[in-house]
Design a protein around this motif. Structure first.
Motif, PDB file in Angstrom:
ATOM      1  N   LYS A 230       0.838  -1.193   0.000  1.00 14.04           N
ATOM      2  CA  LYS A 230       0.000   0.000   0.000  1.00 14.04           C
ATOM      3  C   LYS A 230       0.881   1.254   0.000  1.00 14.04           C
ATOM      4  O   LYS A 230       1.990   1.254   0.534  1.00 14.04           O
ATOM      5  CB  LYS A 230      -0.932   0.004   1.204  1.00 14.04           C
ATOM      6  CG  LYS A 230      -2.038  -1.043   1.132  1.00 14.04           C
ATOM      7  CD  LYS A 230      -3.053  -0.845   2.249  1.00 14.04           C
ATOM      8  CE  LYS A 230      -4.210  -1.826   2.118  1.00 14.04           C
ATOM      9  NZ  LYS A 230      -5.243  -1.602   3.165  1.00 14.04           N
TER      10      LYS A 230
ATOM     11  N   SER B 118      -1.432   5.122   3.668  1.00 10.88           N
ATOM     12  CA  SER B 118      -2.550   4.186   3.555  1.00 10.88           C
ATOM     13  C   SER B 118      -2.134   2.794   4.036  1.00 10.88           C
ATOM     14  O   SER B 118      -2.981   1.941   4.277  1.00 10.88           O
ATOM     15  CB  SER B 118      -3.052   4.101   2.107  1.00 10.88           C
ATOM     16  OG  SER B 118      -2.075   3.500   1.260  1.00 10.88           O
ATOM     17  N   SER B 119      -0.810   2.592   4.203  1.00 10.53           N
ATOM     18  CA  SER B 119      -0.252   1.312   4.629  1.00 10.53           C
ATOM     19  C   SER B 119      -0.098   1.274   6.140  1.00 10.53           C
ATOM     20  O   SER B 119       0.448   2.199   6.752  1.00 10.53           O
ATOM     21  CB  SER B 119       1.117   1.105   3.963  1.00 10.53           C
ATOM     22  OG  SER B 119       1.849   0.080   4.598  1.00 10.53           O
TER      23      SER B 119
ATOM     24  N   GLU C 192      -1.913  -3.966  -1.331  1.00 12.32           N
ATOM     25  CA  GLU C 192      -2.741  -3.227  -2.285  1.00 12.32           C
ATOM     26  C   GLU C 192      -2.951  -4.037  -3.554  1.00 12.32           C
ATOM     27  O   GLU C 192      -4.025  -4.023  -4.150  1.00 12.32           O
ATOM     28  CB  GLU C 192      -2.068  -1.896  -2.635  1.00 12.32           C
ATOM     29  CG  GLU C 192      -2.827  -1.050  -3.650  1.00 12.32           C
ATOM     30  CD  GLU C 192      -4.184  -0.594  -3.149  1.00 12.32           C
ATOM     31  OE1 GLU C 192      -5.119  -0.462  -3.968  1.00 12.32           O
ATOM     32  OE2 GLU C 192      -4.326  -0.358  -1.930  1.00 12.32           O
TER      33      GLU C 192
ATOM     34  N   SER D  90      -5.827  -8.603  -0.783  1.00 10.29           N
ATOM     35  CA  SER D  90      -5.928  -7.213  -0.343  1.00 10.29           C
ATOM     36  C   SER D  90      -6.099  -7.147   1.162  1.00 10.29           C
ATOM     37  O   SER D  90      -6.614  -8.078   1.782  1.00 10.29           O
ATOM     38  CB  SER D  90      -7.110  -6.517  -1.032  1.00 10.29           C
ATOM     39  OG  SER D  90      -8.343  -7.067  -0.594  1.00 10.29           O
TER      40      SER D  90
END
Length: 423
Positions: free
Chosen positions: A18, A22-23, A106, A283
């Motif tokens: 990601k 966002s990770s 991701e 994901s």
């Protein structure tokens, strides 16, 4: 010598990770102010490694010494029983028998499996530049956020249903193999030798199909799905097929959607993958624990080296519903806010702690070493004769063998995952 202390994990940037904050990997590294870590908002942060593996060794926060070297000098932190039980894995030299990770996914990981110990030793001897250690790698994944994965072979009747409904899938496989497979698909013994052989022939035929054969079929399949012409039985895999194709256009691994179980998991759910089980994480953010190894045999959905012969030869071909892979949490020593995930291997177990604000919980001594990561909130770890350390999101701690630990939550809920081993 402290029995509990903070360590510095290693971050890994892989293409499938990601991006930026966002990770979860980047979030934890940023929150804990890992020495030397500078956030790149455009970089993919894929993994956080916590352990002694040479490819991403953890270090002591106070001294920058590697955890492996420190444990080699202080073997009592590992414990005599663990050293003796895992001597072949290097425990006497400071190596932990498990590797603890956070993954932020991701883009789907490769269609892969991990070798058993015998196969790992042979692969390492044959291709040490590819298979860099001689250990096996059973692993468990615990969902931190909503998480999806492919894991293990679908029940045989479900694969047969896809062969009947999806001509683009069936076209990859010689008709004689299809016929044999359909004939045994309703067997009362799906893991018998005849059934396993039929599944192996089918899987091998798919994974070795020539691009000139499978790429036109994949193009036709995607076109059909994009136009809304999927059949009823295909609706369960339509979105997965389109997602995988968008990430890896023209890749044979997309067809594994018709062969492998697809699972959707919520935070706290877990799956275990033993040696020889095909899988691909699709994901989400997870906590992952495994035997200390980095051996991966890949066959699709990857730009990396594909080793289809060894992948095909090393699988168990045990077809079953995805529930076979689920790990059900249980109580941990009657502690109220901690649950235990205990897969059927000796190298590791994992505790999940969700501690309400203002409460304290005591973990009894564990007869082996452990590593804990704080995934949310703030609090205190206390041990021994009044020793303690403040912790917050992203902090990673080593806990020595035989240490009772008291966890106290402050300023909201404290969330912790703790991997440990006992001989």
């Amino acid at each position: 010598m402290a029995k509990v202390f903070k360590i510095v994990p290693t971050t890994q940037k892989y293409d499938w990770g990601k991006i930026g904050l966002s990770s979860k990997v980047a979030q934890y590294a940023s929150a804990s102010k890992i020495p030397g870590f500078t956030l790149d908002e455009n970089a993919p942060y894929a993994e956080l490694w916590m352990g002694t593996h040479v490819s991403g060794p953890s270090r002591l926060l106070d001294s920058n010494e590697t955890l492996k070297d420190y444990l080699a000098s202080h073997p009592e932190l590992i414990g005599d029983k663990v050293i003796e039980r895992f001597r072949d894995a290097g425990a006497a030299e400071g190596n932990l028998p498990f590797l603890f990770k956070v993954l932020a996914i991701e883009k789907a990981l490769s269609i892969q499996t991990h070798p058993d110990k015998k196969m790992a030793e042979a692969l390492h001897k044959e291709k040490p530049d590819v298979y860099k250690d001689a250990n096996h790698k059973p692993e468990m994944a615990l969902a931190l956020t909503p998480f999806t994965a492919m894991c293990g072979f679908l029940p045989l009747p479900q694969i047969a249903a896809y062969l009947s409904s999806t001509p683009q899938f069936a076209a990859l496989i010689p008709s004689a193999i299809v016929g044999r497979f359909v004939a045994i698909a309703s067997s009362s013994d799906p893991t018998g030798p005849t059934e396993k052989a039929a599944l192996r022939d089918l899987f091998s035929a798919v994974m070795t199909a020539e691009p000139s054969t499978f790429q036109p079929q994949l193009e036709a399949l995607v076109k059909r799905y994009d136009s809304g012409q999927e059949k009823e039985v295909e609706r369960a895999v339509k979105d997965l097929v389109l997602r995988l194709h968008s990430q890896f256009p023209g890749d044979i691994g997309v067809f594994c959607a018709f062969i492998l179980n697809y699972v959707e998991m919520n935070p706290g759910d877990a799956i275990f993958l033993a040696a020889g089980e095909p899988h691909a994480y699709v994901s989400g953010d997870i906590i992952e624990c495994m035997a200390t190894s980095d051996n991966v045999i890949r066959a699709g959905l990857t730009p990396k080296l594909r080793d289809i012969p060894n992948l095909v030869s090393g699988l168990t071909y045990a077809a079953a519903d995805a529930t076979k892979h689920l790990v059900k949490p249980s109580a941990f020593d009657s502690v109220a806010h901690t649950t235990l995930y205990d897969p059927p291997i000796p190298e590791f177990s994992v505790l999940r702690v969700v501690l309400p604000a203002g409460t304290t919980e005591t973990h009894p001594p564990v007869d082996g070493p452990s590593i804990a990561i704080v995934t949310g909130g703030r609090g205190v770890f206390a041990w021994g004769q009044g020793e303690k350390v403040a912790v917050s999101e992203g902090d990673v701690l080593f806990v020595g063998a035989g240490s009772e630990v008291k966890l106290t939550s402050e300023d909201g809920q404290l969330a912790v995952y703790r991997a440990f081993v006992e001989a």
